[in-house]
Enzyme design. Structure first.
Site, PDB file in Angstrom:
ATOM      1  N   ASP A 146       0.800  -1.212   0.000  1.00 14.81           N
ATOM      2  CA  ASP A 146       0.000   0.000   0.000  1.00 14.81           C
ATOM      3  C   ASP A 146       0.840   1.274   0.000  1.00 14.81           C
ATOM      4  OD1 ASP A 146      -1.733   2.213   1.469  1.00 14.81           O
ATOM      5  OD2 ASP A 146      -3.128   0.727   0.699  1.00 14.81           O
ATOM      6  N   CYS A 174      -4.918   2.056  -0.944  1.00 13.98           N
ATOM      7  CA  CYS A 174      -4.529   1.344  -2.170  1.00 13.98           C
ATOM      8  C   CYS A 174      -5.016  -0.100  -2.128  1.00 13.98           C
ATOM      9  CB  CYS A 174      -3.024   1.385  -2.352  1.00 13.98           C
ATOM     10  SG  CYS A 174      -2.298   3.029  -2.360  1.00 13.98           S
ATOM     11  N   ASP A 175      -4.783  -0.765  -1.013  1.00 14.02           N
ATOM     12  CA  ASP A 175      -5.240  -2.152  -0.859  1.00 14.02           C
ATOM     13  C   ASP A 175      -6.749  -2.256  -1.034  1.00 14.02           C
ATOM     14  OD1 ASP A 175      -2.824  -3.489  -0.384  1.00 14.02           O
ATOM     15  OD2 ASP A 175      -2.841  -2.960   1.728  1.00 14.02           O
ATOM     16  N   TYR A 176      -7.468  -1.362  -0.379  1.00  9.77           N
ATOM     17  CA  TYR A 176      -8.929  -1.454  -0.420  1.00  9.77           C
ATOM     18  C   TYR A 176      -9.457  -1.152  -1.829  1.00  9.77           C
ATOM     19  CZ  TYR A 176     -13.830  -0.911   0.775  1.00  9.77           C
ATOM     20  OH  TYR A 176     -15.190  -1.059   0.814  1.00  9.77           O
TER      21      TYR A 176
END
Length: 397
Positions: A146, A174-176
């Site tokens: 992320d 970013c991950d989500y």
């Protein structure tokens, strides 16, 4: 019909889930929450990396970060590098609809589970891969994380104050974001399979996902060669009060500066030539922001929220997470869920009248369902083979 008995949209869909940490698991979580049978494949004795990234609770339950993205899934310990483990995966593929991974580019193929191999076993299989940067290119070798993606995608350089140093955004956006794009790609592939009867390979790169999130900024950059920064607008900002802070957004009005001045109880600055249009307000932003800051600092959050609401200027208190969870709107929206042992999490933000979110079972312990899933495979092996060969023939045609 009782909503707890109503079929969920993805009931009957089986997912083999190789994903770890946040990006992949939050994507498969969406599918698990709405009925998919997500089988989480984990390394024997160790499991998902995120199980070990934070101190475990005294009672031995895996950490809350792991548990927040793995409810409604089943865990199976498999040594995928052994011949026996690979055969278990191949047997699972015969029963599955989707295989998901978020390994570095090329890893899933080296393990023997690439789309070309799995589609020969099950032509209806959908293989979904999430990577940091894509399958090829100068950064394909690099692990996606992320904070790295915040830096490399331009997001970290975006800040409301040009003088402030770059800083890490404290939530894994970013991950989500990439996880939600991965879930979208999987759902689109499922819809396409309804039309063709065949699976396909889909892929999402975190790098692409973060650039897509900046779609407005990208369009302005290509058109005008300048940065669009919503946080740098002259009539917006975060301002301390005597007991906290508020944010105001001076936009979406014919003359927002006039309304802000009314709320502040000062003369209408929009009548002065230097503040008369947005270009003048941008040029004189430090003066305007100084006035806003010094005036708002004289009274309470509640007082200023009332004043700005009277003028219909967008405003809100700056809350910490605890206050946001305790907010009456959180209660009304009813998205918080509790597991059987009383742990509380945020559930699904998706509102569906029919086939809604359901907490079917708690986040799994490592290998909790291994024997159960193996028994299911054994039972299925005794059943007649279906139309797999017909589908292979259709695929080759």
């Amino acid at each position: 019909m009782d909503k707890q008995k109503m079929p969920q949209p993805l009931e009957g869909v089986r997912i083999i889930d190789f994903t770890q940490v946040m990006f992949g698991p939050c994507g498969t979580l969406v599918l698990a929450d709405y009925g998919a049978d997500v089988i989480k494949i984990e390394k024997p004795g160790f499991g998902d990396l995120i199980r070990h990234s934070f101190k475990e609770d005294p009672d031995g339950i895996e950490n809350a970060v792991y548990r927040s993205v793995n409810r409604n899934k089943r865990s199976m310990e498999v040594d995928v590098r052994s011949e026996e483990g690979r055969q278990i995966i191949y047997d699972l593929v015969k029963t599955a609809d989707i295989v998901v991974d978020n390994f570095r580019a090329g890893v899933i193929e080296r393990l023997g589970f690439g789309y070309d191999v799995l589609s020969e076993i099950n032509p209806r299989i959908i293989c979904a891969s999430g990577t940091g940067f894509g399958a090829t290119g100068p950064l394909a070798y690099k692990g996606g994380q992320d904070i790295l993606l915040q830096a490399l995608s331009g997001v970290m350089a975006r800040k409301p104050n040009a003088d402030a140093p770059p800083a890490i955004f404290a939530t894994a956006l970013c991950d989500y974001t990439a996880g939600m794009h991965l879930a979208q790609a999987i759902m689109l592939a499922l819809l396409q399979r309804q039309k063709t009867g065949l699976g396909q390979k889909v892929a999402v790169a975190m790098f692409d996902s973060m650039l897509a999130m900046q779609m407005q900024e990208v369009a302005v950059w290509f058109k005008d060669g300048r940065e669009l920064n919503w946080g740098d607008r002259p009539l917006s900002g975060v301002f301390p009060t005597t007991d906290g802070a508020i944010v105001i957004v001076g936009a979406f009005k014919e003359n927002p500066l006039q309304l802000i001045c009314r709320a502040l109880g000062v003369a209408d600055l929009s009548q002065e030539a230097k503040y008369a249009d947005i270009n003048g307000q941008i040029a004189h932003k430090p003066e305007l922001q100084h006035l806003f800051r010094t005036t708002i600092a004289t009274n309470t959050t509640a007082y200023w929220l009332g004043r700005f609401d009277e003028q219909d200027i967008l405003c809100a208190p700056v809350l910490d997470l605890g206050a946001a969870l305790d907010h009456p709107q959180t209660s009304v929206n009813a998205r918080l869920v509790a597991t059987q042992n009383g742990e509380r999490y945020f559930g699904s933000p998706l509102g569906m009248q029919e086939g809604a979110f359901r907490l079917r079972h708690d986040p799994p312990r490592l290998g909790e369902h291994t024997q159960e899933i193996l028994a299911e495979l054994e039972t299925r092996s005794r059943q007649p083979v279906d139309t797999a060969e017909e589908l292979r023939t259709a695929k080759r045609a």
